[in-house]
Design an enzyme around this catalytic site. Structure first.
Site, PDB file in Angstrom:
ATOM      1  N   ASP A   1     -16.238 -21.000  -5.438  1.00 47.09           N
ATOM      2  CA  ASP A   1     -16.475 -20.837  -6.873  1.00 47.09           C
ATOM      3  C   ASP A   1     -17.817 -21.491  -7.155  1.00 47.09           C
ATOM      4  O   ASP A   1     -18.202 -22.442  -6.482  1.00 47.09           O
ATOM      5  CB  ASP A   1     -15.360 -21.403  -7.782  1.00 47.09           C
ATOM      6  CG  ASP A   1     -14.778 -22.714  -7.325  1.00 47.09           C
ATOM      7  OD1 ASP A   1     -15.545 -23.593  -6.914  1.00 47.09           O
ATOM      8  OD2 ASP A   1     -13.544 -22.866  -7.381  1.00 47.09           O
TER       9      ASP A   1
ATOM     10  N   HIS B   1     -17.104 -24.964  -3.042  1.00 49.68           N
ATOM     11  CA  HIS B   1     -16.981 -25.243  -4.483  1.00 49.68           C
ATOM     12  C   HIS B   1     -18.370 -25.724  -4.917  1.00 49.68           C
ATOM     13  O   HIS B   1     -18.703 -26.903  -4.759  1.00 49.68           O
ATOM     14  CB  HIS B   1     -15.911 -26.307  -4.739  1.00 49.68           C
ATOM     15  CG  HIS B   1     -14.534 -25.862  -4.323  1.00 49.68           C
ATOM     16  ND1 HIS B   1     -13.862 -24.855  -4.973  1.00 49.68           N
ATOM     17  CD2 HIS B   1     -13.723 -26.251  -3.308  1.00 49.68           C
ATOM     18  CE1 HIS B   1     -12.683 -24.659  -4.395  1.00 49.68           C
ATOM     19  NE2 HIS B   1     -12.577 -25.490  -3.379  1.00 49.68           N
TER      20      HIS B   1
ATOM     21  N   ASN C   1     -11.173 -27.132   7.547  1.00 50.46           N
ATOM     22  CA  ASN C   1     -11.677 -26.694   6.242  1.00 50.46           C
ATOM     23  C   ASN C   1     -12.060 -27.916   5.405  1.00 50.46           C
ATOM     24  O   ASN C   1     -11.327 -28.909   5.377  1.00 50.46           O
ATOM     25  CB  ASN C   1     -10.511 -25.933   5.569  1.00 50.46           C
ATOM     26  CG  ASN C   1     -10.891 -25.159   4.339  1.00 50.46           C
ATOM     27  OD1 ASN C   1     -11.901 -24.452   4.341  1.00 50.46           O
ATOM     28  ND2 ASN C   1     -10.076 -25.260   3.289  1.00 50.46           N
TER      29      ASN C   1
ATOM     30  N   GLU D   1      -9.741 -31.079   4.741  1.00 51.46           N
ATOM     31  CA  GLU D   1     -10.344 -32.253   4.101  1.00 51.46           C
ATOM     32  C   GLU D   1     -10.059 -33.550   4.845  1.00 51.46           C
ATOM     33  O   GLU D   1      -9.552 -34.512   4.268  1.00 51.46           O
ATOM     34  CB  GLU D   1      -9.897 -32.321   2.629  1.00 51.46           C
ATOM     35  CG  GLU D   1     -10.286 -31.051   1.879  1.00 51.46           C
ATOM     36  CD  GLU D   1      -9.768 -30.975   0.455  1.00 51.46           C
ATOM     37  OE1 GLU D   1      -9.186 -31.956  -0.023  1.00 51.46           O
ATOM     38  OE2 GLU D   1      -9.963 -29.917  -0.179  1.00 51.46           O
TER      39      GLU D   1
ATOM     40  N   GLU E   1     -13.207 -21.034  -0.093  1.00 49.60           N
ATOM     41  CA  GLU E   1     -12.680 -21.341  -1.442  1.00 49.60           C
ATOM     42  C   GLU E   1     -13.789 -21.247  -2.493  1.00 49.60           C
ATOM     43  O   GLU E   1     -13.925 -22.120  -3.355  1.00 49.60           O
ATOM     44  CB  GLU E   1     -12.075 -22.756  -1.478  1.00 49.60           C
ATOM     45  CG  GLU E   1     -11.005 -23.021  -0.451  1.00 49.60           C
ATOM     46  CD  GLU E   1     -10.342 -24.395  -0.601  1.00 49.60           C
ATOM     47  OE1 GLU E   1     -10.530 -25.054  -1.641  1.00 49.60           O
ATOM     48  OE2 GLU E   1      -9.629 -24.792   0.337  1.00 49.60           O
TER      49      GLU E   1
HETATM   50  O1  G3I Z   1       3.068 -25.653 -11.567  1.00 41.95           O
HETATM   51  C1  G3I Z   1       3.000 -26.925 -12.240  1.00 41.95           C
HETATM   52  C2  G3I Z   1       3.420 -26.799 -13.681  1.00 41.95           C
HETATM   53  O2  G3I Z   1       4.762 -26.389 -13.726  1.00 41.95           O
HETATM   54  C3  G3I Z   1       3.207 -28.120 -14.398  1.00 41.95           C
HETATM   55  O3  G3I Z   1       3.472 -27.966 -15.757  1.00 41.95           O
HETATM   56  C4  G3I Z   1       1.777 -28.586 -14.231  1.00 41.95           C
HETATM   57  C5  G3I Z   1       1.538 -29.962 -14.837  1.00 41.95           C
HETATM   58  O4  G3I Z   1       0.558 -30.679 -14.168  1.00 41.95           O
HETATM   59  O5  G3I Z   1       1.476 -28.672 -12.839  1.00 41.95           O
HETATM   60  C6  G3I Z   1       1.585 -27.438 -12.192  1.00 41.95           C
HETATM   61  O6  G3I Z   1       1.261 -27.585 -10.826  1.00 41.95           O
HETATM   62  C7  G3I Z   1      -0.114 -27.755 -10.567  1.00 41.95           C
HETATM   63  C8  G3I Z   1      -0.575 -26.631  -9.636  1.00 41.95           C
HETATM   64  O7  G3I Z   1      -1.906 -26.868  -9.273  1.00 41.95           O
HETATM   65  C9  G3I Z   1      -0.453 -25.254 -10.253  1.00 41.95           C
HETATM   66  O8  G3I Z   1      -1.394 -25.088 -11.277  1.00 41.95           O
HETATM   67  C10 G3I Z   1      -0.281 -29.102  -9.896  1.00 41.95           C
HETATM   68  O9  G3I Z   1       0.016 -30.146 -10.817  1.00 41.95           O
HETATM   69  C11 G3I Z   1      -1.693 -29.258  -9.424  1.00 41.95           C
HETATM   70  O10 G3I Z   1      -1.807 -30.431  -8.636  1.00 41.95           O
HETATM   71  C12 G3I Z   1      -2.084 -28.066  -8.563  1.00 41.95           C
HETATM   72  O11 G3I Z   1      -3.420 -28.191  -8.241  1.00 41.95           O
HETATM   73  C13 G3I Z   1      -3.854 -27.472  -7.129  1.00 41.95           C
HETATM   74  C14 G3I Z   1      -4.580 -28.437  -6.203  1.00 41.95           C
HETATM   75  O12 G3I Z   1      -5.177 -27.721  -5.132  1.00 41.95           O
HETATM   76  C15 G3I Z   1      -3.604 -29.454  -5.601  1.00 41.95           C
HETATM   77  O13 G3I Z   1      -2.649 -28.823  -4.783  1.00 41.95           O
HETATM   78  C16 G3I Z   1      -4.808 -26.384  -7.618  1.00 41.95           C
HETATM   79  O14 G3I Z   1      -4.049 -25.385  -8.306  1.00 41.95           O
HETATM   80  C17 G3I Z   1      -5.524 -25.743  -6.446  1.00 41.95           C
HETATM   81  O15 G3I Z   1      -6.535 -24.882  -6.913  1.00 41.95           O
HETATM   82  C18 G3I Z   1      -6.169 -26.829  -5.586  1.00 41.95           C
HETATM   83  O16 G3I Z   1      -6.755 -26.194  -4.471  1.00 41.95           O
HETATM   84  C19 G3I Z   1      -7.533 -27.065  -3.633  1.00 41.95           C
HETATM   85  C20 G3I Z   1      -7.366 -26.578  -2.197  1.00 41.95           C
HETATM   86  O17 G3I Z   1      -6.010 -26.524  -1.862  1.00 41.95           O
HETATM   87  C21 G3I Z   1      -8.131 -27.494  -1.237  1.00 41.95           C
HETATM   88  N1  G3I Z   1      -9.521 -27.568  -1.626  1.00 41.95           N
HETATM   89  C22 G3I Z   1      -9.783 -27.940  -3.014  1.00 41.95           C
HETATM   90  C23 G3I Z   1      -9.051 -27.002  -3.961  1.00 41.95           C
HETATM   91  C24 G3I Z   1      -9.360 -27.302  -5.398  1.00 41.95           C
HETATM   92  O18 G3I Z   1      -8.900 -28.588  -5.742  1.00 41.95           O
END
Ligand code: G3I
Length: 380
Positions: free
Chosen positions: A299, A268, A232, A190, A297
């Site tokens: 969906d 996405h 990516n 990104e 990725e």
């Molecule tokens: O694990 C903690 C949990 O303990 C806590 O209670 C909760 C409260 O917010 O947060 C949890 O962590 C979250 C994590 O996902 C697991 O679900 C983070 O806040 C959240 O920021 C994180 O989001 C991820 C995001 O990237 C940011 O890293 C998403 O799962 C993930 O699907 C998303 O993936 C991105 C790719 O890396 C790049 N392209 C876009 C894609 C979708 O946004």
């Protein structure tokens, strides 16, 4: 998972009438012999019981999606999270239907090196990699440089020279750790902004200009020459200002001789809104540069309520996307989650959901059958 244990043993024993107070113990696997004192008046030779764990080879169901896709050289991937590995229905679906894994979050910089420079936690990704190997799957690495994934220690005011050194060191240590095990790495994630295709004004860009892109790719190639190096991004699937900018950058990097193997179309997507002709033209131009395109990725979100009509459109979208992979020799078709349960979509896009090919109870959805149809209809 089945484990077979082979119990090899024999108790041998002998020597009658011996005068010595000794037992001779032989380990079957090493043939070492050890002599132990005993109160008995017999000398006994014992072959020790050795338990060997023999892993049965994983057998892929020939009717599964992964098997059908493999016939066309395509990996069906899923983004995974460690927390889900405790659930049998998750694992059954993952191992039986998918042939590639990528970690949704666990290989990001803020997870792998959360605490301080030079300190790494590879426990979860290593376990996932082992699962991949045990089930004949390959791994994608996601991601090295991403503006959204920086631990606090990385957020200080580095000079350009310092940050260059930090980036090279991280790539050396992290890609070095997984060397030879990763099909493709999202080295840059990104890096183009959503506004008219300008470079994203991340801290990387502010401090290093666009040099961080070159530094990362050159170092990545040096550290793991067998991994495909990918840039990516999202919203670059069709021809638009963002994909134009990425195209220009890719051309420039290739002209300069900077190593780059492909472009990751995150994909996405919104059901019913995909311009497949534009996508085809976009794939063509990147492939004409000698780059490969990967779907990294996927969906395809559906507007609620998820009526039969809307789900039928989504099924057709998945079919078309798979057809596109087949027609363009795209070997990487990764879904961003195993089933709808894991998807980030409902949390991020109000009113949208049902984006993946298995539902919340791991039943196959229309998208799964759409992909199957494309595979079955495609001439080999
Ligand atoms: O694990 C903690 C949990 O303990 C806590 O209670 C909760 C409260 O917010 O947060 C949890 O962590 C979250 C994590 O996902 C697991 O679900 C983070 O806040 C959240 O920021 C994180 O989001 C991820 C995001 O990237 C940011 O890293 C998403 O799962 C993930 O699907 C998303 O993936 C991105 C790719 O890396 C790049 N392209 C876009 C894609 C979708 O946004």
């Amino acid at each position: 998972m089945k484990k077979a244990s082979i119990l090899l043993l024999v108790l041998m024993l002998i020597l009658v009438g011996c005068q010595s107070d000794e037992v001779t113990k032989t380990e079957v696997n090493t043939s070492e012999t050890e002599t132990v004192d005993t109160k008995d008046t017999e000398e006994i030779e014992v072959e020790e019981v050795v338990e060997e764990e023999v892993k049965e080879p994983f057998v892929v169901n020939p009717e599964s999606l992964r098997a059908k896709a493999a016939e066309h050289g395509i990996y069906i991937g899923a983004a995974v999270s460690m927390g889900d590995f405790g659930f049998d229905n998750y694992l059954n679906t993952l191992f039986n239907e998918y042939s590639m894994m990528t970690t949704e979050n666990l290989m990001k910089w803020d997870r792998i090196s959360a605490v301080k420079r030079g300190s790494y936690n590879f426990v979860a990704p290593d376990m996932i990699l082992q699962h991949a190997k045990d089930h004949d799957m390959v791994m994608r690495g996601h991601a090295i440089v991403w503006h959204d994934s920086r631990p606090d220690w990385l957020k200080v005011a580095w000079t350009k020279e310092e940050l260059t050194e930090v980036l090279e060191e991280y790539i050396e240590d992290v890609m070095g750790h997984f060397k030879g095990e990763i099909h493709s790495w999202d080295v840059l994630n990104e890096i183009i902004s959503d506004e008219n295709g300008a470079f994203r004004e991340s801290r990387w860009y502010e401090i290093m200009g666009t040099d961080y892109i070159r530094v990362a790719l050159i170092k990545a190639r040096e550290v793991d020459p067998n991994a495909k190096l990918i840039i990516n991004d999202y919203s670059i699937e069709e021809i638009n200002p963002k994909s134009d900018a990425l195209y220009e950058l890719a051309k420039e990097l290739i002209d300069e001789g900077v190593p780059l193997d492909g472009i990751g179309f995150q994909s996405h997507l919104v059901s019913g809104g995909i311009d497949f002709d534009s996508m085809q033209a976009n794939i063509d131009r990147f492939q004409e540069l000698g780059l490969e395109v990967q779907f990294t990725e996927i969906d395809i979100r559906v507007l609620a309520p998820f009526t039969e009509e809307r789900m039928a459109v989504q099924k057709e979208d998945y079919k078309q996307l798979m057809k596109m992979a087949l027609d363009n020799d795209i070997d990487t078709f990764v879904l961003w989650g195993v089933s709808d349960t894991q998807s980030w979509v409902p949390m991020w896009f109000q009113d949208y959901g049902s984006p993946l090919i298995f539902d919340n109870v791991y039943e196959k959805k229309g998208g799964y059958y759409g992909m199957m149809e494309a595979l079955e209809e495609h001439e080999q």
